[in-house]
Design a protein around this motif. Structure first.
Motif, PDB file in Angstrom:
ATOM      1  N   SER A  11       0.850  -1.190   0.000  1.00  7.88           N
ATOM      2  CA  SER A  11       0.000   0.000   0.000  1.00  7.88           C
ATOM      3  C   SER A  11       0.882   1.234   0.000  1.00  7.88           C
ATOM      4  O   SER A  11       2.040   1.195   0.456  1.00  7.88           O
ATOM      5  CB  SER A  11      -0.921   0.020   1.217  1.00  7.88           C
ATOM      6  N   ALA A  12       0.334   2.340  -0.499  1.00 12.01           N
ATOM      7  CA  ALA A  12       1.089   3.592  -0.536  1.00 12.01           C
ATOM      8  C   ALA A  12       1.459   4.027   0.874  1.00 12.01           C
ATOM      9  O   ALA A  12       2.573   4.510   1.114  1.00 12.01           O
ATOM     10  CB  ALA A  12       0.263   4.670  -1.230  1.00 12.01           C
ATOM     11  N   ARG A  13       0.549   3.856   1.819  1.00 15.21           N
ATOM     12  CA  ARG A  13       0.834   4.261   3.192  1.00 15.21           C
ATOM     13  C   ARG A  13       1.975   3.441   3.776  1.00 15.21           C
ATOM     14  O   ARG A  13       2.821   3.965   4.518  1.00 15.21           O
ATOM     15  CB  ARG A  13      -0.421   4.118   4.048  1.00 15.21           C
ATOM     16  N   GLU A 247      -1.326   1.577  -6.771  1.00 17.08           N
ATOM     17  CA  GLU A 247      -1.249   2.437  -5.592  1.00 17.08           C
ATOM     18  C   GLU A 247      -0.584   3.775  -5.889  1.00 17.08           C
ATOM     19  O   GLU A 247      -0.408   4.604  -4.989  1.00 17.08           O
ATOM     20  CB  GLU A 247      -0.483   1.729  -4.476  1.00 17.08           C
ATOM     21  N   GLU A 250      -2.607   7.043  -5.004  1.00 17.67           N
ATOM     22  CA  GLU A 250      -2.650   7.305  -3.560  1.00 17.67           C
ATOM     23  C   GLU A 250      -1.287   7.764  -3.055  1.00 17.67           C
ATOM     24  O   GLU A 250      -1.201   8.654  -2.194  1.00 17.67           O
ATOM     25  CB  GLU A 250      -3.087   6.043  -2.814  1.00 17.67           C
ATOM     26  N   ARG A 253      -0.958  11.371  -3.832  1.00 16.11           N
ATOM     27  CA  ARG A 253      -1.776  12.180  -2.924  1.00 16.11           C
ATOM     28  C   ARG A 253      -1.113  12.311  -1.547  1.00 16.11           C
ATOM     29  O   ARG A 253      -1.121  13.393  -0.939  1.00 16.11           O
ATOM     30  CB  ARG A 253      -3.184  11.587  -2.801  1.00 16.11           C
ATOM     31  N   LEU A 254      -0.523  11.226  -1.064  1.00 16.36           N
ATOM     32  CA  LEU A 254       0.167  11.287   0.231  1.00 16.36           C
ATOM     33  C   LEU A 254       1.383  12.205   0.155  1.00 16.36           C
ATOM     34  O   LEU A 254       1.659  12.970   1.094  1.00 16.36           O
ATOM     35  CB  LEU A 254       0.593   9.887   0.666  1.00 16.36           C
ATOM     36  N   ALA A 282      -3.802  11.322 -10.963  1.00 17.64           N
ATOM     37  CA  ALA A 282      -4.041  10.651  -9.685  1.00 17.64           C
ATOM     38  C   ALA A 282      -5.526  10.513  -9.353  1.00 17.64           C
ATOM     39  O   ALA A 282      -5.906   9.598  -8.617  1.00 17.64           O
ATOM     40  CB  ALA A 282      -3.335  11.411  -8.563  1.00 17.64           C
ATOM     41  N   ASN A 283      -6.365  11.393  -9.913  1.00 16.02           N
ATOM     42  CA  ASN A 283      -7.748  11.454  -9.443  1.00 16.02           C
ATOM     43  C   ASN A 283      -8.827  11.239 -10.498  1.00 16.02           C
ATOM     44  O   ASN A 283      -9.963  10.929 -10.140  1.00 16.02           O
ATOM     45  CB  ASN A 283      -7.996  12.816  -8.786  1.00 16.02           C
TER      46      ASN A 283
END
Length: 297
Positions: A11-13, A247, A250, A253-254, A282-283
């Protein structure tokens, strides 16, 4: 030879957390530089050494047979001459440009005879500027800031017209770079380029390990012994972090939430436009992956 340490993130996070500069145990201050790439299968080779691009020594000189060491130097000299002439036509001053540098580029016979001495320190500022604006050089871009590398990996993956499954962020241990034998770490003053300063950029450059008349074939940085000579289990020489391309939006965005975005990394109109395009990639659903938000090529 030692191997690259691999870290697969899902995941990006997870990737952002892994890259956090606040983790001083993993990332001791000043020990690592970072590089983001849109495709995890890409190696760490500078643009001037690649063979699978459009503007390469092979395409320019391949009709003469395999590119020899002096041919590689000739290609890189011609790129610099063309870059400076284009800047002259635009009335742009280039950091490091001088009469002495122009004379060196007009009469580079010394480096055709001894290719391993290329590039001399005299040309590094101009090389850095050319590199940061897209010309193929023997320099490989890195950044001192891990989230900047994540931004470039995500933005590049979203803009790419090629199909790939994973992007990558690389971390190179530079703590013992003074002991490297075939690689050099190049640090340029921030005034060399606004982009260089904004991106906290540094470079690596590998020597041409071939003599005049010998075929030149570059060795990607991940296969060079210098990288692993002084590593430890706690501080690997080279780390490759991967993330599914799904990912990438995201991740972008992060990065933006952390203040790492086009308008910051590319000061001026170019960065503002890049940020708009990043937002679109991205969106927004984009069936035309090779077209920018503005429709420009």
């Amino acid at each position: 030879m030692a191997e690259v340490k691999l870290k697969d993130c899902y995941s990006a996070r997870e990737l952002i957390d892994y890259l956090s500069p606040l983790d001083r145990e993993r990332w001791p201050r000043g020990h690592y530089v970072f590089r983001g790439q849109p495709c995890a299968s890409y190696g760490l080779a500078p643009a001037a050494y690649r063979t699978n691009s459009f503007f390469t020594p092979n395409n320019m000189l391949g009709r003469l047979g395999k590119v020899q060491a002096q041919g590689q130097v000739f290609f890189e000299v011609q790129v610099l001459i063309s870059f400076l002439e284009a800047c002259d036509g635009s009335g742009i001053q280039v950091a490091g440009d001088s009469t002495e540098l122009r004379q060196l580029l007009e009469q580079p016979d010394r480096y055709y005879i001894r290719p391993s001495e290329w590039p001399p320190k005299t040309v590094l500022p101009v090389l850095a500027t050319a590199q940061h604006h897209g010309a193929p050089t023997c320099l490989l871009d890195w950044t001192r800031r891990s989230f900047v590398a994540a931004y470039f990996a995500a933005s590049g993956a979203l803009r790419s017209t090629q199909q790939q499954s994973h992007l990558a962020v690389w971390a190179l241990n530079i703590h013992n770079h003074m002991a490297w034998e075939n690689i050099s770490l190049v640090k340029m003053p921030g005034g060399t380029s606004a982009n260089l300063a904004a991106q906290a950029g540094v470079f690596t450059v590998s020597s041409i390990k071939a003599t005049r008349g010998e075929h030149f074939e570059s060795t990607a940085l991940e296969y060079q012994e210098d990288v692993y000579r002084h590593q430890s289990e706690e501080q690997p020489g080279l780390i490759k972090m991967t993330l599914p391309v799904s990912e990438a939006g995201e991740l972008l965005r992060l990065c933006s939430d952390l203040g790492v975005k086009g308008s910051v990394l590319f000061p001026g109109y170019e960065g503002a436009a890049r940020e708009v395009n990043d937002y679109a990639y991205a969106n927004l659903p984009n069936p035309f992956k090779n077209e920018s938000f503005s429709g420009a090529k």
